[in-house]
Design a protein around this motif. Structure first.
Motif, PDB file in Angstrom:
ATOM      1  N   SER A  36       0.746  -1.292   0.302  1.00  0.00           N
ATOM      2  CA  SER A  36      -0.060  -0.061  -0.220  1.00  0.00           C
ATOM      3  C   SER A  36       0.813   1.320  -0.053  1.00  0.00           C
ATOM      4  CB  SER A  36      -0.917   0.067   1.308  1.00  0.00           C
ATOM      5  OG  SER A  36      -0.263   0.256   2.358  1.00  0.00           O
ATOM      6  N   LEU A  37       2.129   1.290   0.265  1.00  0.00           N
ATOM      7  CA  LEU A  37       3.036   2.323   0.390  1.00  0.00           C
ATOM      8  C   LEU A  37       3.822   2.467  -0.762  1.00  0.00           C
ATOM      9  CD1 LEU A  37       3.931   4.743   2.128  1.00  0.00           C
ATOM     10  CD2 LEU A  37       5.815   3.421   3.041  1.00  0.00           C
ATOM     11  N   THR A  38       3.426   3.106  -1.579  1.00  0.00           N
ATOM     12  CA  THR A  38       3.935   3.141  -3.183  1.00  0.00           C
ATOM     13  C   THR A  38       4.853   4.572  -3.531  1.00  0.00           C
ATOM     14  OG1 THR A  38       2.026   3.994  -4.407  1.00  0.00           O
ATOM     15  CG2 THR A  38       2.229   1.491  -4.251  1.00  0.00           C
ATOM     16  N   LEU A  39       5.271   4.519  -4.597  1.00  0.00           N
ATOM     17  CA  LEU A  39       6.107   5.676  -4.944  1.00  0.00           C
ATOM     18  C   LEU A  39       5.584   6.963  -5.112  1.00  0.00           C
ATOM     19  CD1 LEU A  39       9.123   6.543  -5.651  1.00  0.00           C
ATOM     20  CD2 LEU A  39       8.800   5.994  -7.878  1.00  0.00           C
ATOM     21  N   LEU A  40       4.623   7.139  -5.563  1.00  0.00           N
ATOM     22  CA  LEU A  40       3.712   8.153  -6.019  1.00  0.00           C
ATOM     23  C   LEU A  40       3.208   9.054  -4.759  1.00  0.00           C
ATOM     24  CD1 LEU A  40       2.867  10.129  -8.206  1.00  0.00           C
ATOM     25  CD2 LEU A  40       0.557   8.774  -8.249  1.00  0.00           C
ATOM     26  N   PRO A  41       2.196   8.286  -3.799  1.00  0.00           N
ATOM     27  CA  PRO A  41       2.216   9.076  -2.752  1.00  0.00           C
ATOM     28  C   PRO A  41       3.057   9.576  -1.689  1.00  0.00           C
ATOM     29  CG  PRO A  41       0.715   6.755  -2.872  1.00  0.00           C
ATOM     30  CD  PRO A  41       1.796   7.017  -3.830  1.00  0.00           C
ATOM     31  N   ALA A  42       4.298   8.753  -1.719  1.00  0.00           N
ATOM     32  CA  ALA A  42       5.450   9.160  -1.164  1.00  0.00           C
ATOM     33  C   ALA A  42       6.086  10.612  -1.651  1.00  0.00           C
ATOM     34  CB  ALA A  42       6.512   8.069  -1.050  1.00  0.00           C
ATOM     35  N   VAL A  43       6.159  10.479  -2.906  1.00  0.00           N
ATOM     36  CA  VAL A  43       6.822  11.618  -3.494  1.00  0.00           C
ATOM     37  C   VAL A  43       5.758  12.730  -3.476  1.00  0.00           C
ATOM     38  CG1 VAL A  43       7.378  12.662  -5.673  1.00  0.00           C
ATOM     39  CG2 VAL A  43       8.406  10.468  -5.249  1.00  0.00           C
ATOM     40  N   LEU A  44       4.628  12.545  -3.327  1.00  0.00           N
ATOM     41  CA  LEU A  44       3.711  13.757  -3.393  1.00  0.00           C
ATOM     42  C   LEU A  44       3.763  14.337  -2.035  1.00  0.00           C
ATOM     43  CD1 LEU A  44       0.612  12.289  -5.644  1.00  0.00           C
ATOM     44  CD2 LEU A  44       2.409  14.429  -6.077  1.00  0.00           C
ATOM     45  N   SER A  45       3.734  13.380  -0.851  1.00  0.00           N
ATOM     46  CA  SER A  45       3.746  13.668   0.393  1.00  0.00           C
ATOM     47  C   SER A  45       4.983  14.651   0.598  1.00  0.00           C
ATOM     48  CB  SER A  45       3.791  12.704   1.363  1.00  0.00           C
ATOM     49  OG  SER A  45       2.353  11.790   1.356  1.00  0.00           O
ATOM     50  N   MET A  46       6.185  14.397   0.080  1.00  0.00           N
ATOM     51  CA  MET A  46       7.423  15.117   0.339  1.00  0.00           C
ATOM     52  C   MET A  46       7.200  16.410  -0.298  1.00  0.00           C
ATOM     53  SD  MET A  46       9.407  13.408   2.176  1.00  0.00           S
ATOM     54  CE  MET A  46      11.026  14.364   1.745  1.00  0.00           C
ATOM     55  N   VAL A  47       6.463  16.454  -1.524  1.00  0.00           N
ATOM     56  CA  VAL A  47       6.433  17.790  -2.111  1.00  0.00           C
ATOM     57  C   VAL A  47       5.505  18.722  -1.369  1.00  0.00           C
ATOM     58  CG1 VAL A  47       5.693  18.889  -4.226  1.00  0.00           C
ATOM     59  CG2 VAL A  47       7.030  16.878  -4.498  1.00  0.00           C
ATOM     60  N   ASN A  48       4.396  18.025  -0.836  1.00  0.00           N
ATOM     61  CA  ASN A  48       3.595  18.604   0.141  1.00  0.00           C
ATOM     62  C   ASN A  48       4.209  19.380   1.127  1.00  0.00           C
ATOM     63  OD1 ASN A  48       0.962  19.788   0.806  1.00  0.00           O
ATOM     64  ND2 ASN A  48       0.785  17.978   1.939  1.00  0.00           N
ATOM     65  N   VAL A  49       4.968  18.724   1.664  1.00  0.00           N
ATOM     66  CA  VAL A  49       5.540  19.431   2.961  1.00  0.00           C
ATOM     67  C   VAL A  49       6.751  20.253   2.327  1.00  0.00           C
ATOM     68  CG1 VAL A  49       7.588  18.704   4.759  1.00  0.00           C
ATOM     69  CG2 VAL A  49       5.614  17.167   4.419  1.00  0.00           C
ATOM     70  N   LYS A  50       7.142  20.225   1.249  1.00  0.00           N
ATOM     71  CA  LYS A  50       7.977  21.423   0.946  1.00  0.00           C
ATOM     72  C   LYS A  50       7.289  22.741   0.512  1.00  0.00           C
ATOM     73  CE  LYS A  50      10.651  22.356  -3.499  1.00  0.00           C
ATOM     74  NZ  LYS A  50      10.008  23.795  -3.770  1.00  0.00           N
ATOM     75  N   VAL A  51       6.260  22.455   0.076  1.00  0.00           N
ATOM     76  CA  VAL A  51       5.638  23.797  -0.414  1.00  0.00           C
ATOM     77  C   VAL A  51       4.822  24.099   1.167  1.00  0.00           C
ATOM     78  CG1 VAL A  51       3.283  24.484  -1.622  1.00  0.00           C
ATOM     79  CG2 VAL A  51       4.988  22.905  -2.576  1.00  0.00           C
ATOM     80  N   ARG A  52       4.255  23.355   1.921  1.00  0.00           N
ATOM     81  CA  ARG A  52       3.829  24.007   2.853  1.00  0.00           C
ATOM     82  C   ARG A  52       4.601  24.957   3.840  1.00  0.00           C
ATOM     83  NH1 ARG A  52       1.396  19.327   6.381  1.00  0.00           N
ATOM     84  NH2 ARG A  52      -0.089  19.268   4.799  1.00  0.00           N
ATOM     85  N   TYR A  53       5.888  24.214   3.974  1.00  0.00           N
ATOM     86  CA  TYR A  53       6.912  25.374   4.688  1.00  0.00           C
ATOM     87  C   TYR A  53       7.825  25.982   3.967  1.00  0.00           C
ATOM     88  CZ  TYR A  53       5.012  22.212   8.252  1.00  0.00           C
ATOM     89  OH  TYR A  53       4.036  21.415   9.209  1.00  0.00           O
ATOM     90  N   GLY A  54       7.581  26.140   2.560  1.00  0.00           N
ATOM     91  CA  GLY A  54       8.244  27.216   1.908  1.00  0.00           C
ATOM     92  C   GLY A  54       9.904  26.735   1.585  1.00  0.00           C
TER      93      GLY A  54
END
Length: 64
Positions: A36-54
């Motif tokens: 259930s833990l695949t590449l796409l959601p992991a990358v999207l989560s990391m990019v989300n954190v990047k954007v959230r905290y600038g």
């Protein structure tokens, strides 16, 4: 974007990108990883954190 266009229209307009997204949504992060833990959601989560905290691209690349 996929929802607005419809899946078939999106596939036709962005076939190479769609293929990559589909493959990454099924690819496990590592060999022993839970399916259930695949590449796409992991990358999207990391990019989300990047954007959230600038974070800058340089600091994000350094983190990775």
């Amino acid at each position: 974007m996929i929802h607005d266009l419809g899946q078939e229209s999106f596939q036709q307009a962005h076939a190479p990108m769609y293929d990559t997204l589909e493959r990454d949504s099924k690819k496990p992060l590592y060999s022993e990883c839970n399916k259930s833990l695949t590449l796409l959601p992991a990358v999207l989560s990391m990019v989300n954190v990047k954007v959230r905290y600038g974070w800058s691209d340089k600091s994000f690349t350094s983190l990775l």
